[in-house]
Design an enzyme around this catalytic site. Sequence first.
Site, short mmCIF file in Angstrom:
data_model
loop_
_atom_site.label_atom_id
_atom_site.label_comp_id
_atom_site.label_asym_id
_atom_site.label_seq_id
_atom_site.Cartn_x
_atom_site.Cartn_y
_atom_site.Cartn_z
N GLU A 23 0.82 -1.20 0.00
CA GLU A 23 0.00 0.00 0.00
C GLU A 23 0.87 1.27 0.00
OE1 GLU A 23 -2.76 2.78 -0.10
OE2 GLU A 23 -3.27 0.67 -0.26
N THR A 74 -6.17 2.46 -5.45
CA THR A 74 -5.83 1.04 -5.25
C THR A 74 -6.63 0.14 -6.18
OG1 THR A 74 -5.15 1.35 -2.95
CG2 THR A 74 -5.87 -0.86 -3.59
N HIS A 111 -0.77 3.43 4.85
CA HIS A 111 -1.77 4.27 4.19
C HIS A 111 -1.85 5.60 4.91
CE1 HIS A 111 -5.54 5.68 2.50
NE2 HIS A 111 -5.61 4.63 1.71
N ASP A 135 1.32 -0.09 -5.09
CA ASP A 135 0.12 0.20 -5.89
C ASP A 135 0.07 1.63 -6.42
OD1 ASP A 135 -0.35 1.31 -3.38
OD2 ASP A 135 -2.49 0.81 -3.37
N HIS A 136 0.55 2.59 -5.63
CA HIS A 136 0.53 4.00 -6.07
C HIS A 136 1.37 4.82 -5.11
CE1 HIS A 136 -2.32 4.71 -2.81
NE2 HIS A 136 -3.11 3.80 -3.31
#
Length: 720
Positions: A259, A303, A419, A480-481
């Site tokens: 994440e 996500t 996150h 993911d990003h």
Amino acid sequence: MKKKLTHFIQTRTGFLTLLVFCFWLKYLFAAYLDFNLGLADPYQHIIMWLSPIGTAVILISLGFYFPKPIISYIAMLVMDFANTALLFANIIYYRQFSDFLTIKTMSNAGKVSQGLGKSTVALLHPSDIFIWIDLIIIIALLIMHKIKIDQKSYGISTPFAVTSVGALILTFNIFLAETSRPRLLRNTFDRSYVVKYLGIDTFTAYDVFKSAQNVQVTKNANASDLNKILTFTKKQHAAPNPSYFGVEKKRNVIIIHLESFQQFLINLKINGKPVTPFLNSLYQNKHTLSFANFYHQVGLGRTSDAENMLETGTYGISDGSLFTSLGSENTFQAAPQILRNDGYISAVFHGNVGSFWNRNDVYKNMGYNYFFDKNYYSSEAKDASGYGLKDKLLFAESIKYLEQMQQPFYAKFITVTNHIPFELDKKDQDPNFKTANTRDQTINNYFETAHYLDESIREFFNYLKSSGLYKNSMIIIYGDHYGLSNSENETLAPIIGESSDTWNTYNNVQMQRVPFMIHANNLKGKISHEVAGEIDVLPTLMHLLGISNKDYVQFGSDMLSPHRQNWIVFRNGTIVSQKYIIVGAKGIKGTVYNRINGKQIINFTPQEKREITELAKKAKESLHYSDLLNNHNLLRLYTPAGFVPTDPTQFNYALNYQKMIALRDGLANKSTSLYSKHHGTTTKLYHTDAPELKNRQQEITQIPENIKDNKNNSKENTQN
């Protein structure tokens, strides 16, 4: 006062007000007792209190329009009954699935009954009488003439005025919701958010609208559009590298979703200590294929966009999340189903609610056999961070399910602790790692949670090796990003060896790089500096497993192929190639940088003009054809040779454990699960320093009682 109130209730307007007030009370009762809406502050509570009123007034006021008094009263009661039934159905459904009813679910009665089955009675609570008691009492009072039917004629103006009041309240509710959660209905990533802010009635109406919109768009699909897409993707197809094709055939595939994890964290040191020591060692391991210039390509779906690209080889959509906007209806040709046709069982492990990003629906349409959401894990408050179960607990508590999967399997672990706002309990922090001390606490926190994530993966790898899974598995690890936004990059710059004074758009684009690694003990590793992105993962995975992708509609290309496309495009149109970074989706009219040295190109040579114009054309077509494919659900018109389409109705994620055990028992000595290979559980091989589990080893070794007791329909659908 009492006389005035009694007299008011005897009027038709008063009767409607009584019904609305009673519905409001039981809605609040359900919202606090049954639904987990995540109300974080007083403002959200106020919005939620307001949310059922407007729609209740509008719905019940429809009965006001009937001129005959007795018919008007009956109609108002019927509308109130229907509204109450919708509320009650959602209460029962939520108790089983931690989600809200959609039109698709309601229209597919078989799927709902499969999920609830004989356990419906068990889902009833004594407190449910509160949902219905008002109607029972009001009808009784009408029969006993304690509430008299108002015989006055109201014409059309009064009913219209009442409906208008309801519409005004609803409009005000939407306004407040937008101030708290901008673009709520456009960027819907969780149904519970819509219910929290706008109520169940508005959510249902919105769901009807979205479903109808999707149906209409699908009707407009035609074969000529599909043919254009097929022509484009076949032209972009890259043949596999013979040195890698099939080298991982029939191996387990384990995907670890990092994440918000960015590439600059790899090999970064803070105060002399590496942020991610284990991932660093894996990145440089002789059995790891690592990619130094791998970019995320997510849009508004964040996500969910990353998942979609990895699973389907198509882009997310331009105006929201494909998962939430189209995922319930669309046809997918995704990795789980592709591999299922090659003998694989698939599962997702994720410690958040199943409704988040609409995963409950999407995973079924993708062909995932099992989805282990938060219901399958420990539920103490200290076990979770903002977006679900902490990472160390996720891996540790998933083992008891993972060991029951038949091999080969395709399993995905979605972590959440790293996150934003990157907060980590003091007890979970490594005392030997001291984070940065910038003026931006988000940046300081980011290194803490990334370090924690690294530790959780190390613990998981230790288990893979001690259990024997490691030697027959290919592990894919990816970010993911981005985690830190562009506004934080200038503060971050000195930490990563850059200057905040010269930081520009080029640097922001380079910050969109995320780690991507493929690790297996039989792979000849290397660090590749070729440009690649999330859109390229599925073709690469398929070729490593010995599966041809030439007949599939995929917009990326095999990262290991010598014939691959050497460029990627972001969802916003920015292009990254081996030579250029092109910002603004306008080709040479945009801002163009030399990717190698970071210098902006002002005066273009004829060759540069041709190359950049050609890249812009291909990138635009790639996004356009992907949007056309997904928005019109064109894959329902095309099935590649050898591919068996998904039947989502066969999956029931409430019964994952029962189905796994039934399958294992049915296979007997032919079972290939790790549990069968070891002739018993391997959970005691898992070791974690997670303080939450210090005196709670049973969370790792034992199946939760609520999962074991879920026996409804447990003998059904054991074939996966």
